[in-house]
Design a protein around this motif. Structure first.
Motif, PDB file in Angstrom:
ATOM      1  N   ILE A  87      22.466  13.791 -14.230  1.00  0.00           N
ATOM      2  CA  ILE A  87      23.488  14.767 -13.887  1.00  0.00           C
ATOM      3  C   ILE A  87      22.837  16.144 -13.983  1.00  0.00           C
ATOM      4  O   ILE A  87      22.207  16.468 -14.982  1.00  0.00           O
ATOM      5  N   GLY A  88      22.981  16.923 -12.949  1.00  0.00           N
ATOM      6  CA  GLY A  88      22.397  18.259 -12.931  1.00  0.00           C
ATOM      7  C   GLY A  88      22.405  18.780 -11.515  1.00  0.00           C
ATOM      8  O   GLY A  88      23.246  18.399 -10.699  1.00  0.00           O
ATOM      9  N   MET A 141      28.762  18.179 -25.273  1.00  0.00           N
ATOM     10  CA  MET A 141      27.402  18.426 -25.744  1.00  0.00           C
ATOM     11  C   MET A 141      27.167  19.858 -26.209  1.00  0.00           C
ATOM     12  O   MET A 141      26.155  20.137 -26.847  1.00  0.00           O
ATOM     13  N   SER A 142      28.080  20.767 -25.919  1.00  0.00           N
ATOM     14  CA  SER A 142      27.803  22.192 -26.084  1.00  0.00           C
ATOM     15  C   SER A 142      27.486  22.620 -27.516  1.00  0.00           C
ATOM     16  O   SER A 142      26.753  23.575 -27.708  1.00  0.00           O
ATOM     17  N   PRO A 144      19.778  27.018 -24.696  1.00  0.00           N
ATOM     18  CA  PRO A 144      20.848  26.033 -24.545  1.00  0.00           C
ATOM     19  C   PRO A 144      21.070  25.700 -23.066  1.00  0.00           C
ATOM     20  O   PRO A 144      20.917  26.569 -22.196  1.00  0.00           O
ATOM     21  N   PHE A 145      21.436  24.469 -22.810  1.00  0.00           N
ATOM     22  CA  PHE A 145      21.578  24.006 -21.425  1.00  0.00           C
ATOM     23  C   PHE A 145      22.657  24.753 -20.649  1.00  0.00           C
ATOM     24  O   PHE A 145      22.601  24.828 -19.425  1.00  0.00           O
ATOM     25  N   PHE A 146      23.625  25.343 -21.335  1.00  0.00           N
ATOM     26  CA  PHE A 146      24.740  25.971 -20.631  1.00  0.00           C
ATOM     27  C   PHE A 146      24.422  27.380 -20.140  1.00  0.00           C
ATOM     28  O   PHE A 146      25.152  27.934 -19.331  1.00  0.00           O
ATOM     29  N   TYR A 206      29.418  31.921 -14.349  1.00  0.00           N
ATOM     30  CA  TYR A 206      29.472  33.378 -14.301  1.00  0.00           C
ATOM     31  C   TYR A 206      29.333  33.995 -15.689  1.00  0.00           C
ATOM     32  O   TYR A 206      28.527  34.907 -15.887  1.00  0.00           O
ATOM     33  N   SER A 207      30.128  33.540 -16.647  1.00  0.00           N
ATOM     34  CA  SER A 207      30.064  34.149 -17.974  1.00  0.00           C
ATOM     35  C   SER A 207      28.743  33.886 -18.678  1.00  0.00           C
ATOM     36  O   SER A 207      28.294  34.711 -19.475  1.00  0.00           O
ATOM     37  N   TRP A 208      28.117  32.749 -18.395  1.00  0.00           N
ATOM     38  CA  TRP A 208      26.852  32.402 -19.057  1.00  0.00           C
ATOM     39  C   TRP A 208      25.636  32.757 -18.204  1.00  0.00           C
ATOM     40  O   TRP A 208      24.537  32.281 -18.453  1.00  0.00           O
TER      41      TRP A 208
END
Length: 195
Positions: A106-107, A142-143, A164-166, A171-173
């Motif tokens: 997934i990605g 997972m966050s 971190p992956f997020f 937009y915010s990240w």
């Protein structure tokens, strides 16, 4: 209540309810798991036909469930679907289709992977729709990591030096935004100049 008037006085009548529920877990074997469920109901009786019995108000037209188990790299180890209630008996024939996703990641390009692995006429529209909230639930699951109160807490992630992956996922990240600059300055970039 008259059939053409809503109880709340809005001049509208409820015709359909769709409920989607997703739950994310960390398993004892270290895999991340999501269970997702889609339920469609009608607030009126649906007559029986030669495919199914009469459905009373609130009986599920669809009750579709899926389960995915992934590792820390987002690679799928297990994938299954269950069709608890469907309008046609042939709908359950697609239950094994998610097995085709085992081994995929997934990605970036995920939607294309699903389209390639599960043909439009080989799958179920509702099952495909359910993959979206299931996958975003995995990201939320997972966050905070496997030990959210301990070494994987947001504070610990901030100090770990690993991105971190997020970050860069919305937009915010975005790396040039104020949230990353505040919470993870080591991964912040300068905003692009505006014309």
């Amino acid at each position: 209540m008259p059939q053409d008037k809503a109880a709340d006085g809005t001049g509208r009548r409820l015709m359909h309810t769709r409920t989607v529920e997703c739950n994310g877990y960390i398993r004892d074997d270290g895999l991340w798991e999501v269970e997702a469920r889609l339920v469609d109901t009608k607030p009126f009786t649906q007559a029986a036909d030669h495919y199914r019995e009469e459905l009373k108000p609130g009986d599920p037209v669809h009750d579709i469930r899926l389960r995915l188990a992934i590792d820390d790299t987002m690679r799928i180890h297990e994938a299954e679907a269950t069709m608890q209630a469907t309008p046609y008996p042939t709908c359950i024939d697609v239950e094994p289709i998610l097995q085709r996703l085992v081994g995929e990641s997934i990605g970036k390009g995920w939607r294309e992977v699903v389209r390639r692995k599960i043909g439009r006429l080989e799958g179920c529209t509702h099952l495909s729709e359910l993959l979206g909230p299931a996958v975003t639930t995995l990201f939320q699951t997972m966050s905070y990591g496997k030990d959210p109160e301990g070494r994987d807490s947001m504070d610990e992630q901030r100090n770990s030096g690993e991105r971190p992956f997020f970050i860069g996922g919305c937009y915010s990240w975005r790396t040039d935004g104020p949230i990353v600059a505040d919470k993870f300055p080591q991964f912040a970039t300068k905003p692009a100049p505006r014309d």
